[in-house]
Design a protein around this motif. Structure first.
Motif, PDB file in Angstrom:
ATOM      1  N   PHE A  28       0.836  -1.202   0.000  1.00  0.00           N
ATOM      2  CA  PHE A  28       0.000   0.000   0.000  1.00  0.00           C
ATOM      3  C   PHE A  28       0.871   1.252   0.000  1.00  0.00           C
ATOM      4  O   PHE A  28       0.548   2.259  -0.621  1.00  0.00           O
ATOM      5  CB  PHE A  28      -0.908   0.011   1.239  1.00  0.00           C
ATOM      6  CG  PHE A  28      -1.812   1.209   1.307  1.00  0.00           C
ATOM      7  CD1 PHE A  28      -2.958   1.275   0.527  1.00  0.00           C
ATOM      8  CD2 PHE A  28      -1.507   2.279   2.125  1.00  0.00           C
ATOM      9  CE1 PHE A  28      -3.786   2.393   0.573  1.00  0.00           C
ATOM     10  CE2 PHE A  28      -2.326   3.398   2.190  1.00  0.00           C
ATOM     11  CZ  PHE A  28      -3.471   3.450   1.413  1.00  0.00           C
ATOM     12  N   ASP A  29       1.991   1.179   0.703  1.00  0.00           N
ATOM     13  CA  ASP A  29       2.927   2.289   0.776  1.00  0.00           C
ATOM     14  C   ASP A  29       4.016   2.086  -0.282  1.00  0.00           C
ATOM     15  O   ASP A  29       4.766   1.117  -0.225  1.00  0.00           O
ATOM     16  CB  ASP A  29       3.556   2.356   2.176  1.00  0.00           C
ATOM     17  CG  ASP A  29       4.502   3.529   2.338  1.00  0.00           C
ATOM     18  OD1 ASP A  29       4.653   4.297   1.369  1.00  0.00           O
ATOM     19  OD2 ASP A  29       5.079   3.672   3.432  1.00  0.00           O
ATOM     20  N   LEU A  30       4.113   2.988  -1.258  1.00  0.00           N
ATOM     21  CA  LEU A  30       5.077   2.829  -2.338  1.00  0.00           C
ATOM     22  C   LEU A  30       6.512   2.808  -1.836  1.00  0.00           C
ATOM     23  O   LEU A  30       7.389   2.203  -2.467  1.00  0.00           O
ATOM     24  CB  LEU A  30       4.913   3.952  -3.370  1.00  0.00           C
ATOM     25  CG  LEU A  30       3.556   4.034  -4.092  1.00  0.00           C
ATOM     26  CD1 LEU A  30       3.628   5.038  -5.228  1.00  0.00           C
ATOM     27  CD2 LEU A  30       3.117   2.675  -4.610  1.00  0.00           C
ATOM     28  N   GLU A  31       6.777   3.426  -0.720  1.00  0.00           N
ATOM     29  CA  GLU A  31       8.140   3.447  -0.194  1.00  0.00           C
ATOM     30  C   GLU A  31       8.545   2.102   0.402  1.00  0.00           C
ATOM     31  O   GLU A  31       9.711   1.910   0.761  1.00  0.00           O
ATOM     32  CB  GLU A  31       8.278   4.551   0.870  1.00  0.00           C
ATOM     33  CG  GLU A  31       8.159   5.956   0.289  1.00  0.00           C
ATOM     34  CD  GLU A  31       8.501   7.029   1.293  1.00  0.00           C
ATOM     35  OE1 GLU A  31       9.158   6.711   2.305  1.00  0.00           O
ATOM     36  OE2 GLU A  31       8.111   8.191   1.084  1.00  0.00           O
ATOM     37  N   SER A  32       7.620   1.175   0.475  1.00  0.00           N
ATOM     38  CA  SER A  32       7.923  -0.162   0.987  1.00  0.00           C
ATOM     39  C   SER A  32       8.390  -1.110  -0.117  1.00  0.00           C
ATOM     40  O   SER A  32       8.849  -2.210   0.154  1.00  0.00           O
ATOM     41  CB  SER A  32       6.693  -0.766   1.674  1.00  0.00           C
ATOM     42  OG  SER A  32       6.292   0.025   2.776  1.00  0.00           O
ATOM     43  N   ILE A  33       8.269  -0.674  -1.359  1.00  0.00           N
ATOM     44  CA  ILE A  33       8.647  -1.517  -2.491  1.00  0.00           C
ATOM     45  C   ILE A  33      10.162  -1.529  -2.656  1.00  0.00           C
ATOM     46  O   ILE A  33      10.788  -0.486  -2.813  1.00  0.00           O
ATOM     47  CB  ILE A  33       7.996  -1.024  -3.799  1.00  0.00           C
ATOM     48  CG1 ILE A  33       6.471  -1.011  -3.648  1.00  0.00           C
ATOM     49  CG2 ILE A  33       8.409  -1.912  -4.973  1.00  0.00           C
ATOM     50  CD1 ILE A  33       5.746  -0.421  -4.848  1.00  0.00           C
ATOM     51  N   LEU A  34      10.759  -2.717  -2.613  1.00  0.00           N
ATOM     52  CA  LEU A  34      12.212  -2.859  -2.755  1.00  0.00           C
ATOM     53  C   LEU A  34      12.609  -3.440  -4.110  1.00  0.00           C
ATOM     54  O   LEU A  34      13.664  -3.108  -4.638  1.00  0.00           O
ATOM     55  CB  LEU A  34      12.760  -3.764  -1.641  1.00  0.00           C
ATOM     56  CG  LEU A  34      12.503  -3.311  -0.201  1.00  0.00           C
ATOM     57  CD1 LEU A  34      13.102  -4.311   0.774  1.00  0.00           C
ATOM     58  CD2 LEU A  34      13.072  -1.922   0.036  1.00  0.00           C
ATOM     59  N   PHE A  35      11.778  -4.328  -4.650  1.00  0.00           N
ATOM     60  CA  PHE A  35      12.049  -4.979  -5.926  1.00  0.00           C
ATOM     61  C   PHE A  35      10.843  -4.809  -6.828  1.00  0.00           C
ATOM     62  O   PHE A  35       9.709  -4.991  -6.385  1.00  0.00           O
ATOM     63  CB  PHE A  35      12.337  -6.469  -5.736  1.00  0.00           C
ATOM     64  CG  PHE A  35      13.389  -6.755  -4.695  1.00  0.00           C
ATOM     65  CD1 PHE A  35      14.732  -6.641  -5.000  1.00  0.00           C
ATOM     66  CD2 PHE A  35      13.028  -7.115  -3.413  1.00  0.00           C
ATOM     67  CE1 PHE A  35      15.702  -6.892  -4.047  1.00  0.00           C
ATOM     68  CE2 PHE A  35      13.986  -7.378  -2.445  1.00  0.00           C
ATOM     69  CZ  PHE A  35      15.327  -7.256  -2.764  1.00  0.00           C
ATOM     70  N   LEU A  36      11.070  -4.484  -8.097  1.00  0.00           N
ATOM     71  CA  LEU A  36       9.945  -4.249  -9.006  1.00  0.00           C
ATOM     72  C   LEU A  36      10.311  -4.697 -10.416  1.00  0.00           C
ATOM     73  O   LEU A  36      11.353  -4.321 -10.964  1.00  0.00           O
ATOM     74  CB  LEU A  36       9.587  -2.768  -9.010  1.00  0.00           C
ATOM     75  CG  LEU A  36       8.356  -2.367  -9.829  1.00  0.00           C
ATOM     76  CD1 LEU A  36       7.104  -3.087  -9.334  1.00  0.00           C
ATOM     77  CD2 LEU A  36       8.157  -0.851  -9.759  1.00  0.00           C
ATOM     78  N   CYS A  52       8.825   5.577  -5.303  1.00  0.00           N
ATOM     79  CA  CYS A  52       9.289   4.335  -4.662  1.00  0.00           C
ATOM     80  C   CYS A  52      10.714   4.564  -4.161  1.00  0.00           C
ATOM     81  O   CYS A  52      11.685   3.971  -4.669  1.00  0.00           O
ATOM     82  CB  CYS A  52       9.240   3.174  -5.655  1.00  0.00           C
ATOM     83  SG  CYS A  52       7.616   2.859  -6.372  1.00  0.00           S
ATOM     84  N   LEU A  53      10.856   5.398  -3.161  1.00  0.00           N
ATOM     85  CA  LEU A  53      12.159   5.917  -2.742  1.00  0.00           C
ATOM     86  C   LEU A  53      13.128   4.853  -2.238  1.00  0.00           C
ATOM     87  O   LEU A  53      14.339   5.077  -2.242  1.00  0.00           O
ATOM     88  CB  LEU A  53      11.964   6.988  -1.668  1.00  0.00           C
ATOM     89  CG  LEU A  53      11.172   8.228  -2.119  1.00  0.00           C
ATOM     90  CD1 LEU A  53      11.032   9.208  -0.967  1.00  0.00           C
ATOM     91  CD2 LEU A  53      11.846   8.897  -3.312  1.00  0.00           C
ATOM     92  N   ASN A  54      12.622   3.714  -1.806  1.00  0.00           N
ATOM     93  CA  ASN A  54      13.499   2.666  -1.268  1.00  0.00           C
ATOM     94  C   ASN A  54      13.744   1.532  -2.259  1.00  0.00           C
ATOM     95  O   ASN A  54      14.295   0.489  -1.886  1.00  0.00           O
ATOM     96  CB  ASN A  54      12.914   2.105   0.023  1.00  0.00           C
ATOM     97  CG  ASN A  54      12.946   3.122   1.148  1.00  0.00           C
ATOM     98  OD1 ASN A  54      13.985   3.719   1.417  1.00  0.00           O
ATOM     99  ND2 ASN A  54      11.810   3.346   1.806  1.00  0.00           N
ATOM    100  N   LEU A  55      13.342   1.749  -3.489  1.00  0.00           N
ATOM    101  CA  LEU A  55      13.515   0.728  -4.522  1.00  0.00           C
ATOM    102  C   LEU A  55      14.996   0.434  -4.731  1.00  0.00           C
ATOM    103  O   LEU A  55      15.816   1.342  -4.893  1.00  0.00           O
ATOM    104  CB  LEU A  55      12.893   1.217  -5.831  1.00  0.00           C
ATOM    105  CG  LEU A  55      12.624   0.180  -6.925  1.00  0.00           C
ATOM    106  CD1 LEU A  55      11.678  -0.896  -6.415  1.00  0.00           C
ATOM    107  CD2 LEU A  55      12.045   0.864  -8.152  1.00  0.00           C
ATOM    108  N   GLU A  56      15.351  -0.866  -4.745  1.00  0.00           N
ATOM    109  CA  GLU A  56      16.740  -1.280  -4.906  1.00  0.00           C
ATOM    110  C   GLU A  56      17.006  -1.945  -6.254  1.00  0.00           C
ATOM    111  O   GLU A  56      18.086  -1.781  -6.824  1.00  0.00           O
ATOM    112  CB  GLU A  56      17.130  -2.248  -3.782  1.00  0.00           C
ATOM    113  CG  GLU A  56      17.083  -1.621  -2.401  1.00  0.00           C
ATOM    114  CD  GLU A  56      17.455  -2.597  -1.310  1.00  0.00           C
ATOM    115  OE1 GLU A  56      17.760  -3.772  -1.645  1.00  0.00           O
ATOM    116  OE2 GLU A  56      17.427  -2.222  -0.138  1.00  0.00           O
TER     117      GLU A  56
END
Length: 260
Positions: A28-36, A52-56
């Motif tokens: 629900f929180d886009l900042e929780s997405i790490l892999f996409l 998605c600031l925490n996307l790795e």
């Protein structure tokens, strides 16, 4: 959901939206997405992806993307796959300080100058501009010396197109290759036991990977197998080159020659 052709259905707008990201990741929180993974979905607009600031790790391959603006806010991104798009400028990526691996094969980068903006990315070590396995390239790759120019433009890079081109790893690679070639010629001259004495390190099929239900692991396995197939092809070409060299030099009929 995937279509019958094997590709995922494209979003109606062709743009990344909050709803699209939430439905694909369950976050629900886009900042929780790490892999996409947004491969082959008909994207041409990155929309809100920059939130998605925490996307790795991000895979955007096989789309119609030409502008990378939203990616400039992804400070934690480590690996980015942009292969097979319509990109002619990677300037927004200059702000992605954590970037280590970048794949832009199959785009519209016309000059090494298009890459000079990445000079400040000190962690960027792997850059792919060409992928012969999938017939992907960039116009700048038409220059036979483009790899040397890339090294000058982006000094941090150690691996270009899957081949180590700088650093101690490169020296070790070439040394091992020379030793291996010498041993093959030595064996060919009959100095060692007959063929069959030299056996593979592992059994046939050892490196074949089984599919998994994890999307991340599936992608990892696919990339590994792509590299493995490329290595096998390089090995085959190397064997052909060695055989041609032996025929040319006729080393087998020179028992007093030395191999270095």
């Amino acid at each position: 959901m995937e279509s019958r052709s094997g590709k995922e259905q494209a979003p109606e707008s062709g743009a990344v939206t909050h709803e699209m990201l939430k439905s694909r990741t369950g976050e629900f929180d886009l900042e929780s997405i790490l892999f996409l993974k947004l491969r082959d979905v008909g994207l041409h607009d990155l929309g809100c992806l920059g939130e998605c600031l925490n996307l790795e790790r991000l895979d955007l391959s096989g789309n119609h993307i030409s502008h990378l603006g939203p990616l400039s806010s992804l400070k934690l991104m480590v690996a980015l796959n942009l292969s097979s798009n319509r990109i002619s400028s990677v300037e927004p990526l200059a702000l992605c300080d954590s970037l280590q691996t970048l794949n832009v094969a199959g785009n519209l980068l016309c000059s090494v100058e298009n890459l000079s903006c990445l000079r400040g990315l000190r962690k960027l070590e792997s850059l792919r501009l060409r992928d012969p396995l999938y017939a992907l390239s960039n116009p700048l790759c038409n220059n036979a010396t483009y790899r040397h120019s890339v090294l000058d433009a982006v000094p941090s890079v150690r691996v270009i197109d899957g081949e180590r081109v700088a650093g101690s790893g490169s020296d070790l690679y070439h040394l091992c290759k020379d030793i291996d070639n010498s041993l093959k010629r030595f064996i060919g001259g009959g100095a060692l036991d007959a063929p069959g004495a030299v056996k593979p390190w592992v059994e046939e099929g050892y490196w074949e990977l089984k599919p998994t239900q994890s999307a991340i692991m599936e992608e990892t396995y696919k990339q590994f197998n792509d590299v493995l197939q490329e290595c096998k092809e390089l090995g085959r070409r190397a064997d052909d080159a060695i055989a041609q060299a032996e025929r040319t030099l006729d080393v087998r009929h020179q028992p007093n020659s030395y191999v270095f």
